[in-house]
Design an enzyme around this catalytic site. Structure first.
Site, mmCIF file in Angstrom:
data_model
loop_
_atom_site.group_PDB
_atom_site.id
_atom_site.type_symbol
_atom_site.label_atom_id
_atom_site.label_comp_id
_atom_site.label_asym_id
_atom_site.label_seq_id
_atom_site.Cartn_x
_atom_site.Cartn_y
_atom_site.Cartn_z
ATOM 1 N N HIS A 93 47.610 27.818 93.884
ATOM 2 C CA HIS A 93 47.644 28.388 92.530
ATOM 3 C C HIS A 93 46.578 27.745 91.637
ATOM 4 O O HIS A 93 45.622 28.384 91.257
ATOM 5 C CB HIS A 93 49.018 28.305 91.854
ATOM 6 C CG HIS A 93 50.105 28.967 92.626
ATOM 7 N ND1 HIS A 93 50.055 30.299 92.964
ATOM 8 C CD2 HIS A 93 51.265 28.484 93.151
ATOM 9 C CE1 HIS A 93 51.145 30.612 93.648
ATOM 10 N NE2 HIS A 93 51.893 29.529 93.786
ATOM 11 N N ASP A 105 51.938 34.487 99.385
ATOM 12 C CA ASP A 105 52.948 33.667 98.721
ATOM 13 C C ASP A 105 54.332 34.320 98.686
ATOM 14 O O ASP A 105 55.088 34.226 99.642
ATOM 15 C CB ASP A 105 52.447 33.323 97.303
ATOM 16 C CG ASP A 105 53.339 32.332 96.577
ATOM 17 O OD1 ASP A 105 54.261 31.781 97.210
ATOM 18 O OD2 ASP A 105 53.122 32.085 95.382
HETATM 19 ZN ZN ZN Z 1 54.372 29.039 96.982
#
Ligand code: ZN
Length: 452
Positions: free
Chosen positions: A274, A325
């Protein structure tokens, strides 16, 4: 075992599109010979019509999040309310039900052209936190699921020891929902992971720090050292949420990136996932240490996280990879274009990355982040892992073949993936999985089994 020969109508090799490429796969699953300019399929060759590219790397996955698809799109909320839903599913999984779910999810990935997954795994123990007879039963279920779906896996076994920063060495203890994630201490985590041996050629074991929230600062170095000693990739969720940054600042007086740097977590073997909310110093620390960043654009937009500074990170020296994800969708082509399109929206300019650069993030740089630096290229000796994207579908028809990479990245979807080959074996043929009979049915059944 005879060599298998494939003939790609077009292939993306070294950044350019070649026409008529014969690829032989050796018995041990590598590319033997690769010959361009072969105008017709050699006798006995399997024909791959479309653009063949190296197999895609999904560098960040939580397989069980696939069970949340759709159900978390009702109502409003934030990352933190979404997390409560996620915990409800996590509480129900057993080694058997997780195997069934992950097998179907990894089969969905194969259908999307993904040949390697980085499974960021923290569901280690029984729901009440007690150990299974085989302490790595859940991780073993995931490794077997990848084998059954025909793809490679890097199992990123995550240390998850605390629910928040708290005070002292232990941090805030895990809450009831997190009990099954925790080994208690980083030393106990290391002992369990060290006992997790696999000789399966499709599997590697890596390490992860769940986040600076979940691993107290004083225990970060133990995880980082384990990864270094085992030459294993190390992943960490980083600054996905501003609340994490604020809590870290209150507890330690610095950003999560600085905390990781000061405790030996950053470096070329590390991938931060991220990296959405960073300050300039964070970007320098990540880039300067050669730490990679895995962007997960479809999840970051789904969870209303924000847009990470991908162009600045790359300019600072950070290699970029991509992951699906939470599996709001499983489509690495969509992840690749979303990284560029996010930048266009925020900068009001176009062309931050070429299609070739985006494909590189989805292939070679993703495999490198998973400890597979030899993968992600169509070249002799590389693993014979590749996927073919249709250039004659309703989305891609009419694009000149020399712009096949542009068509693949900016117009194609996972639905245009026609063939996938892993270790020389065709696991997707004409859009159908060759090992899992009915992938939608397998998904539906595995997910239904987790409902109330
Ligand atoms: Zn994750």
């Amino acid at each position: 075992m005879p060599l298998t020969t494939y003939w790609a109508e077009y292939a993306w090799t070294g950044g350019t599109v070649e026409q008529g490429v014969a690829i032989t796969a050796t018995a041990d699953g590598r590319i033997g010979r690769l010959t361009a300019g072969v105008t017709a399929p050699p006798p006995g060759a399997t024909v791959l019509r479309g653009l063949t590219v190296p197999g895609l790397a999904n560098a960040h996955s939580h397989a069980f999040h696939r069970a949340l698809r759709g159900t978390v799109q009702v109502g409003s909320g934030t990352f933190w309310t979404w997390r409560e839903e996620m915990y409800r599913v996590a509480a129900r999984l057993t080694p058997d039900s997780y195997h069934a779910l992950a097998r179907a999810v990894y089969a969905e990935m194969a259908l999307a052209g993904i040949t390697a997954v980085g499974e960021f795994h923290y569901l280690h123990h029984a729901p009440d936190g007690s150990r299974y007879d085989q302490p790595n039963a859940m991780g073993e279920a995931l490794v077997q699921a990848a084998a059954d779906a025909g793809i490679n896996i890097t199992l990123l076994d995550a240390a998850y020891l605390a629910s928040g920063f708290g005070r002292g060495r232990a941090g805030e203890p895990p809450n009831d929902r997190q009990a099954r994630f925790s080994d208690g201490t980083a030393e106990a985590w290391a002992e369990r992971v060290s006992a997790f041996k696999t000789s399966a050629p499709h599997a590697r074991i890596g390490a992860a720090v769940h986040s600076v929230r979940a691993v107290p600062a004083s225990q970060l170095r133990t995880v980082a050292e384990w990864a270094r000693q085992h030459s294993a990739p190390l992943h960490v969720h980083l600054s996905e949420q501003t609340a994490e940054n604020e809590a870290c600042r209150r507890a330690h007086g610095c950003t999560p990136t600085r905390l990781l740097a000061d405790h030996g977590v950053l470096g070329p073997g590390t991938t931060a996932v991220h990296a959405t909310h960073l300050i300039s110093d964070d970007i320098r620390l990540l880039g300067g240490s050669g730490t990679g960043v895995c962007m997960c654009p479809t999840t970051e937009r789904d969870l209303a996280d924000g847009i990470g500074p991908a162009t600045r990170l790359q300019a600072a020296g950070t290699p970029l990879s991509l992951g699906s994800d939470s599996h709001a969708v499983i489509d690495l082509l969509e992840e690749a274009r979303a990284m560029e399109l996010n930048e266009r929206l925020s900068s009001h300019t176009r062309g931050h990355w070429s299609a070739a650069q985006l494909l590189r993030a989805a292939t070679a740089d993703g495999h490198a982040a998973l400890g597979r630096p030899e993968a992600g290229t169509l070249a002799p000796d590389a693993p014979a892992d590749f996927t073919t994207i249709a250039l004659d579908s309703v989305r891609t028809a009419g694009v000149p073949p020399r712009l096949g990479a542009e068509a693949a990245v900016f117009a194609a979807t996972a639905a245009d993936v026609r063939h996938t080959v892993v270790a020389g074996r065709q696991i997707v043929r004409d859009g159908a999985h060759t090992l899992v009979d009915d992938v939608p049915a397998a998904l539906a059944e595995a997910i239904a089994a987790l409902r109330d």
